[in-house]
Design an enzyme around this catalytic site. Structure first.
Site, PDB file in Angstrom:
ATOM      1  CB  CYS A 141      -8.664   5.106   7.884  1.00 35.77           C
ATOM      2  SG  CYS A 141      -9.945   6.128   7.200  1.00 35.77           S
ATOM      3  CG  ASP A 156      -1.708   1.227   1.420  1.00 34.52           C
ATOM      4  OD1 ASP A 156      -1.556   2.160   0.605  1.00 34.52           O
ATOM      5  OD2 ASP A 156      -2.494   1.290   2.387  1.00 34.52           O
TER       6      ASP A 156
HETATM    7  C1  LIG Z   1      -1.773   4.287   3.900  1.00 33.66           C
HETATM    8  C2  LIG Z   1      -3.078   4.541   3.212  1.00 33.66           C
HETATM    9  N1  LIG Z   1      -3.670   3.547   2.554  1.00 33.66           N
HETATM   10  C3  LIG Z   1      -4.814   3.698   1.888  1.00 33.66           C
HETATM   11  C4  LIG Z   1      -5.471   4.907   1.888  1.00 33.66           C
HETATM   12  C5  LIG Z   1      -6.749   5.048   1.119  1.00 33.66           C
HETATM   13  O1  LIG Z   1      -6.598   5.987   0.101  1.00 33.66           O
HETATM   14  P1  LIG Z   1      -7.843   6.462  -0.758  1.00 33.66           P
HETATM   15  O2  LIG Z   1      -8.879   6.929   0.233  1.00 33.66           O
HETATM   16  O3  LIG Z   1      -7.314   7.574  -1.599  1.00 33.66           O
HETATM   17  O4  LIG Z   1      -8.307   5.298  -1.548  1.00 33.66           O
HETATM   18  C6  LIG Z   1      -4.920   5.983   2.577  1.00 33.66           C
HETATM   19  C7  LIG Z   1      -5.607   7.265   2.671  1.00 33.66           C
HETATM   20  O5  LIG Z   1      -5.497   7.987   3.642  1.00 33.66           O
HETATM   21  C8  LIG Z   1      -3.679   5.796   3.240  1.00 33.66           C
HETATM   22  O6  LIG Z   1      -3.087   6.800   3.898  1.00 33.66           O
END
Ligand SMILES: Cc1ncc(COP(=O)(O)O)c(C=O)c1O
Length: 405
Positions: free
Chosen positions: A362, A198
């Site tokens: 999140c 990720d």
């Molecule tokens: C580490 C990480 N993964 C995944 C995401 C998800 O990104 P998106 O909401 O742009 O799909 C984020 C968003 O804050 C993130 O910081």
């Protein structure tokens, strides 16, 4: 390559001219867009707008050329081995959902294991949870050490259980900690696992060379890298992408349809159902091309200097619990004013025109383990200034004084 000039750099973002009183330190949530990106999107709609791939007419062919050029530019930006390894999607969340869903049907069988870490964003937890539970696959989680870093000993032990897939973030969106990603990828690969990175925060901090990194998948969102919202990239090695069952069907992803079965198109189209975000892809490519011209090492050094100043200032404010480490940090600091709710601190900063995020970012399991309601997150970008650092420290001091009075 242009040397990095912070004043000139900031001057390329109209947002700051329209919001002169604000200190924006919510860059981990989304970044602002330079004029070059806004202009590329506007220009596409004003001059070239047509749907791609399907049209027989010249206007559609022009739009298709611009869209496919964006794919080439992005492939160059991350040094992908081939253009079809760039799959456009709506962002990191969509990409991780596609991978989790897509591997369940092909690679993962009941009784298999998937390994993630306790530092993941929900987007790298919940898709696995959802599909693992339906397919009888076990989801293991690597715990963190006392510095909130992925426990490397536990990682090695859980790898010994031979997970078929190992999925983890390059950089924590909560703490800013940079994972020893190359080492973790090579360890996971040595056990035969597929590796999913990720890169939503990782792509922002460093120049990414996906071939050198050698993960099977590396996913990211355009809006966190100066690009528009609604567009992101699922990079995969060709063999890994071929393993994915499409999560969405329809449109250009099909080569033949009848009522008993359908044949899928070749990569990258097989994984891009429906009309893509054409302007988004063009805007993201504009961001990548613009970044290619700026000295990325100087950008990193500038951000490190801001971070150092910020940490030095935090030391002078009493009563803080700082969760982030200054070491191997990409420019994100999570902290709490002792005994106070992060939402209250964030609101007091908001009242002083300092934009930060307060909450769980999140990453609920991370905060549950620590018994915390969340944290206030300050995330820096190269368009931030030393004055931004000073103002935010002053605002935090004031917020802490008000709350603890
Ligand atoms: C580490 C990480 N993964 C995944 C995401 C998800 O990104 P998106 O909401 O742009 O799909 C984020 C968003 O804050 C993130 O910081």
């Amino acid at each position: 390559m242009q040397p990095f000039d912070p004043v000139n750099f900031r001057g390329q973002f109209q947002f700051f001219q329209h919001n002169p009183g604000w200190v924006y330190l919510d860059n981990a949530a989304t970044m602002h867009k330079p004029d070059v990106v806004v202009n590329a999107i506007t220009s596409f709609y004003q001059r070239n707008n047509s749907n791609v791939h399907r049209g027989a007419h010249t206007l559609s062919q022009n739009a298709t050329r611009a869209f496919e050029q964006a794919r080439d530019d992005i492939a160059t930006f991350i040094n992908a081995g081939a253009r079809q390894q760039i799959i456009f999607c709506s962002g990191a969340t969509a990409a991780l959902n596609q991978i989790a869903f897509g591997l369940m049907h092909t690679v993962l069988q009941p009784g298999d294991r998937v390994l993630i870490t306790a530092l993941e964003h929900h987007a790298n937890i919940v898709p696995w949870q959802l599909h693992c539970s339906r397919f009888g696959v076990t989801l293991d989680v690597v715990p963190l050490d006392t510095e909130h870093k992925v426990d490397q000993q536990a990682f090695a032990e859980l790898l010994a259980l031979k997970p078929k897939v190992v999925s983890f973030s390059h950089i924590s969106n909560v703490l800013g900690h940079i994972q020893p990603v190359a080492h973790m990828i090579s360890q996971a690969k040595a056990t035969g696992a597929l590796t999913v990175i990720d890169g939503a925060q990782g792509i922002v901090h460093d120049k990414i060379d996906v071939q050198a990194l050698d993960a099977d998948f590396y996913v990211w969102s355009g809006h966190k890298l100066y690009g528009p919202t609604g567009i992101g990239v699922l990079y995969g090695k060709t063999a890994a992408l071929e393993l994915l069952t499409p999560i969405f069907a329809g449109g250009e992803m099909i080569s033949e349809v009848n009522f008993s079965h359908s044949l899928f198109n070749i990569l990258p189209f097989r994984l891009e159902a429906g009309t893509p975000d054409i302007a988004g892809a063009i805007g993201l490519a504009a961001a990548c091309n613009w970044l290619q011209k700026i000295n990325s090492e100087q950008v990193k050094n500038y951000k490190a200097m801001l971070l150092k100043q910020f940490f030095a200032g935090l030391k002078k404010i009493g009563g803080l619990d700082i969760l982030s480490s200054p070491v191997h940090n990409a420019g994100i600091v999570a902290l709490n004013v002792q005994g106070e709710h992060p939402a209250d601190v964030a609101e007091l900063l908001n009242q002083q025109a300092v934009a930060v995020r307060g909450g769980q970012h999140c990453a609920m399991p991370f905060f549950s383990q620590l018994g915390l309601a969340g944290a206030v997150r300050f995330s820096f970008a190269p368009y931030n200034t030393e004055a931004d650092v000073a103002t935010s420290l002053q605002a935090l001091t004031q917020a802490a004084e008000i709350l603890t009075a």
